[in-house]
Motif scaffolding. Structure first.
Motif, PDB file in Angstrom:
ATOM      1  N   UNK A 194       3.554 -18.141 -16.425  1.00 60.82           N
ATOM      2  CA  UNK A 194       3.537 -16.428 -16.215  1.00 60.82           C
ATOM      3  C   UNK A 194       2.297 -16.177 -15.792  1.00 60.82           C
ATOM      4  N   UNK A 195       1.192 -16.575 -16.141  1.00 59.92           N
ATOM      5  CA  UNK A 195      -0.338 -16.237 -15.819  1.00 59.92           C
ATOM      6  C   UNK A 195      -0.311 -16.484 -14.313  1.00 59.92           C
ATOM      7  N   UNK A 196       0.243 -17.769 -13.908  1.00 62.27           N
ATOM      8  CA  UNK A 196       0.398 -18.237 -12.487  1.00 62.27           C
ATOM      9  C   UNK A 196       0.935 -17.271 -11.937  1.00 62.27           C
ATOM     10  N   UNK A 197       2.031 -16.679 -12.332  1.00 62.19           N
ATOM     11  CA  UNK A 197       2.953 -15.457 -11.713  1.00 62.19           C
ATOM     12  C   UNK A 197       1.966 -14.282 -11.366  1.00 62.19           C
ATOM     13  N   UNK A 198       1.103 -13.658 -12.351  1.00 63.50           N
ATOM     14  CA  UNK A 198       0.304 -12.724 -12.553  1.00 63.50           C
ATOM     15  C   UNK A 198      -0.797 -12.725 -11.198  1.00 63.50           C
ATOM     16  N   UNK A 199      -1.554 -14.055 -11.165  1.00 60.23           N
ATOM     17  CA  UNK A 199      -2.402 -14.346 -10.060  1.00 60.23           C
ATOM     18  C   UNK A 199      -1.853 -14.134  -8.792  1.00 60.23           C
ATOM     19  N   UNK A 200      -0.229 -14.900  -8.552  1.00 56.45           N
ATOM     20  CA  UNK A 200       0.269 -14.702  -7.383  1.00 56.45           C
ATOM     21  C   UNK A 200       0.238 -13.069  -6.954  1.00 56.45           C
ATOM     22  N   UNK A 201       0.654 -12.180  -8.027  1.00 55.30           N
ATOM     23  CA  UNK A 201       0.808 -10.851  -7.830  1.00 55.30           C
ATOM     24  C   UNK A 201      -0.303 -10.280  -7.341  1.00 55.30           C
ATOM     25  N   UNK A 202      -1.482 -10.755  -7.919  1.00 52.05           N
ATOM     26  CA  UNK A 202      -2.784 -10.096  -7.780  1.00 52.05           C
ATOM     27  C   UNK A 202      -2.859 -10.495  -6.114  1.00 52.05           C
ATOM     28  N   UNK A 203      -2.740 -11.594  -5.560  1.00 50.73           N
ATOM     29  CA  UNK A 203      -3.015 -11.953  -4.438  1.00 50.73           C
ATOM     30  C   UNK A 203      -2.116 -11.356  -3.475  1.00 50.73           C
ATOM     31  N   UNK A 204      -0.988 -11.010  -3.714  1.00 55.71           N
ATOM     32  CA  UNK A 204       0.111 -10.287  -3.008  1.00 55.71           C
ATOM     33  C   UNK A 204      -0.257  -8.694  -2.669  1.00 55.71           C
ATOM     34  N   UNK A 205      -1.032  -8.183  -3.966  1.00 58.93           N
ATOM     35  CA  UNK A 205      -1.291  -7.005  -3.768  1.00 58.93           C
ATOM     36  C   UNK A 205      -2.649  -6.600  -3.051  1.00 58.93           C
ATOM     37  N   UNK A 206      -3.415  -7.650  -3.142  1.00 62.34           N
ATOM     38  CA  UNK A 206      -4.669  -7.562  -2.098  1.00 62.34           C
ATOM     39  C   UNK A 206      -4.575  -7.643  -0.765  1.00 62.34           C
ATOM     40  N   UNK A 207      -3.446  -8.552  -0.542  1.00 63.30           N
ATOM     41  CA  UNK A 207      -3.038  -8.739   0.898  1.00 63.30           C
ATOM     42  C   UNK A 207      -2.247  -7.413   1.508  1.00 63.30           C
ATOM     43  N   UNK A 208      -1.602  -7.040   0.671  1.00 61.10           N
ATOM     44  CA  UNK A 208      -1.066  -5.525   1.141  1.00 61.10           C
ATOM     45  C   UNK A 208      -1.834  -4.503   1.365  1.00 61.10           C
ATOM     46  N   UNK A 209      -3.101  -4.348   0.499  1.00 66.92           N
ATOM     47  CA  UNK A 209      -4.077  -3.554   0.683  1.00 66.92           C
ATOM     48  C   UNK A 209      -4.832  -3.734   2.344  1.00 66.92           C
ATOM     49  N   UNK A 210      -5.164  -5.027   2.202  1.00 67.04           N
ATOM     50  CA  UNK A 210      -5.884  -5.481   3.484  1.00 67.04           C
ATOM     51  C   UNK A 210      -4.989  -5.008   4.926  1.00 67.04           C
ATOM     52  N   UNK A 211      -3.903  -5.481   4.663  1.00 67.97           N
ATOM     53  CA  UNK A 211      -2.943  -5.126   5.915  1.00 67.97           C
ATOM     54  C   UNK A 211      -2.934  -3.420   6.077  1.00 67.97           C
ATOM     55  N   UNK A 212      -2.996  -2.897   5.195  1.00 63.27           N
ATOM     56  CA  UNK A 212      -2.982  -1.372   5.166  1.00 63.27           C
ATOM     57  C   UNK A 212      -4.245  -0.955   5.946  1.00 63.27           C
ATOM     58  N   UNK A 213      -5.093  -1.540   5.489  1.00 62.82           N
ATOM     59  CA  UNK A 213      -6.512  -1.287   5.993  1.00 62.82           C
ATOM     60  C   UNK A 213      -6.665  -1.400   7.404  1.00 62.82           C
ATOM     61  N   UNK A 214      -6.068  -2.647   7.819  1.00 61.35           N
ATOM     62  CA  UNK A 214      -6.253  -2.977   9.168  1.00 61.35           C
ATOM     63  C   UNK A 214      -5.061  -2.072  10.188  1.00 61.35           C
ATOM     64  N   UNK A 215      -4.425  -1.880   9.653  1.00 66.42           N
ATOM     65  CA  UNK A 215      -3.365  -0.908  10.212  1.00 66.42           C
ATOM     66  C   UNK A 215      -3.720   0.749  10.521  1.00 66.42           C
ATOM     67  N   UNK A 216      -4.738   0.886   9.423  1.00 70.39           N
ATOM     68  CA  UNK A 216      -5.292   2.414   9.595  1.00 70.39           C
ATOM     69  C   UNK A 216      -5.911   2.817  10.852  1.00 70.39           C
ATOM     70  N   UNK A 217      -6.951   2.131  11.440  1.00 72.71           N
ATOM     71  CA  UNK A 217      -7.846   2.408  12.387  1.00 72.71           C
ATOM     72  C   UNK A 217      -6.852   2.555  13.628  1.00 72.71           C
ATOM     73  N   UNK A 218      -5.708   1.560  13.620  1.00 71.45           N
ATOM     74  CA  UNK A 218      -5.024   1.544  14.861  1.00 71.45           C
ATOM     75  C   UNK A 218      -4.137   2.773  14.968  1.00 71.45           C
ATOM     76  N   UNK A 219      -3.550   3.489  13.408  1.00 69.02           N
ATOM     77  CA  UNK A 219      -2.868   4.628  13.628  1.00 69.02           C
ATOM     78  C   UNK A 219      -3.956   5.903  13.913  1.00 69.02           C
ATOM     79  N   UNK A 220      -5.201   5.642  13.680  1.00 68.45           N
ATOM     80  CA  UNK A 220      -5.996   6.805  13.616  1.00 68.45           C
ATOM     81  C   UNK A 220      -6.652   6.918  15.292  1.00 68.45           C
ATOM     82  N   UNK A 221      -6.540   5.711  15.779  1.00 68.90           N
ATOM     83  CA  UNK A 221      -7.050   5.855  17.211  1.00 68.90           C
ATOM     84  C   UNK A 221      -5.680   6.317  18.185  1.00 68.90           C
ATOM     85  N   UNK A 222      -4.381   6.103  17.586  1.00 63.22           N
ATOM     86  CA  UNK A 222      -3.365   6.263  18.506  1.00 63.22           C
ATOM     87  C   UNK A 222      -3.072   7.845  18.449  1.00 63.22           C
ATOM     88  N   UNK A 223      -3.601   8.420  17.160  1.00 68.57           N
ATOM     89  CA  UNK A 223      -3.340   9.861  16.988  1.00 68.57           C
ATOM     90  C   UNK A 223      -4.696  10.594  17.773  1.00 68.57           C
TER      91      UNK A 223
END
Length: 223
Positions: A194-223
């Motif tokens: 179960x705790x391994x699953x928690x650690x994996x969820x933490x990694x996934x959440x961090x990856x999603x945040x990173x992807x959103x931050x990488x996409x934000x400048x592109x959206x800002x530049x496009x606008x």
């Protein structure tokens, strides 16, 4: 206008809100595992252990936002000051009698719902500090998943708590990881899995945040 790169931004922050009275509980292990996981990836964590804090869950009469002269209490203001700039809100709790503990419900009412009028929820005004933030939940139960499903408990929890919070406060789609059959006699192998699953969820959440931050400048530049 200059668009900052993700590296120039502060590290993403996670508010981990733990609600369990036992400091040695499996819920505490979940919270600690999540915190350790995101810190290893360079993210920041604010851990709020509601029982250890002695958080007061009782909504005061003058805190009701339906009043013209409503007031936010000092303890709520301080709490909001600690978590308002977090990108992810992580709830960790046991399911008791079909719902989260009353203490967590009180935290939602006093902190998450501070200054949020019912009309704001109905009209989807989404003006609070939770707007566009992520919600991740980890819950535990002594009962097995078949029993929870038979009682309609899992579906009810998802609709009446998780989905309602995301819709009421304008949060992004929620994630919920549940661990059933969590008891004092739970085999260590199950706990570790179960705790391994928690650690994996933490990694996934961090990856999603990173992807959103990488996409934000592109959206800002496009606008």
């Amino acid at each position: 206008m200059t668009v900052e790169s993700p590296s120039m931004n502060p590290a993403p922050r996670h508010a981990v809100i733990l609600c369990h009275p036992d400091p040695k509980s499996f819920n505490r292990a979940i919270a600690d595992t999540y915190c350790d996981g995101v810190r290893k990836l360079g993210h920041e964590v604010v851990l709020r252990d509601l029982y250890a804090m002695g958080f007061d869950p009782i909504l005061k009469a003058n805190e009701r936002p339906t009043l013209k002269d409503f007031q936010i209490s000092e303890d709520v203001e301080e709490e909001i000051g600690l978590i308002a700039d977090c990108d992810v809100f992580v709830l960790v709790y046991p399911i008791w009698f079909g719902t989260p503990p009353a203490l967590l419900k009180g935290y939602v009412e006093r902190v998450f719902g501070a200054a949020i009028n019912p009309r704001d929820v109905e009209e989807r005004a989404h003006k609070g500090f939770l707007a566009d933030k992520r919600l991740v939940s980890f819950s535990t139960s002594a009962m097995g998943e078949p029993w929870l499903n038979e009682q309609g408990q899992w579906l009810s929890l998802r609709h009446l708590f998780d989905h309602y919070l995301t819709h009421a406060f304008g949060m992004k789609p929620d994630e919920h990881v549940h661990f059933a059959n969590v008891t004092a006699g739970m085999p260590k192998l199950w706990a570790d899995r179960h705790l391994y699953g928690v650690a994996e969820e933490a990694k996934k959440t961090c990856a999603v945040l990173l992807a959103e931050r990488q996409e934000a400048p592109a959206h800002a530049a496009a606008s």
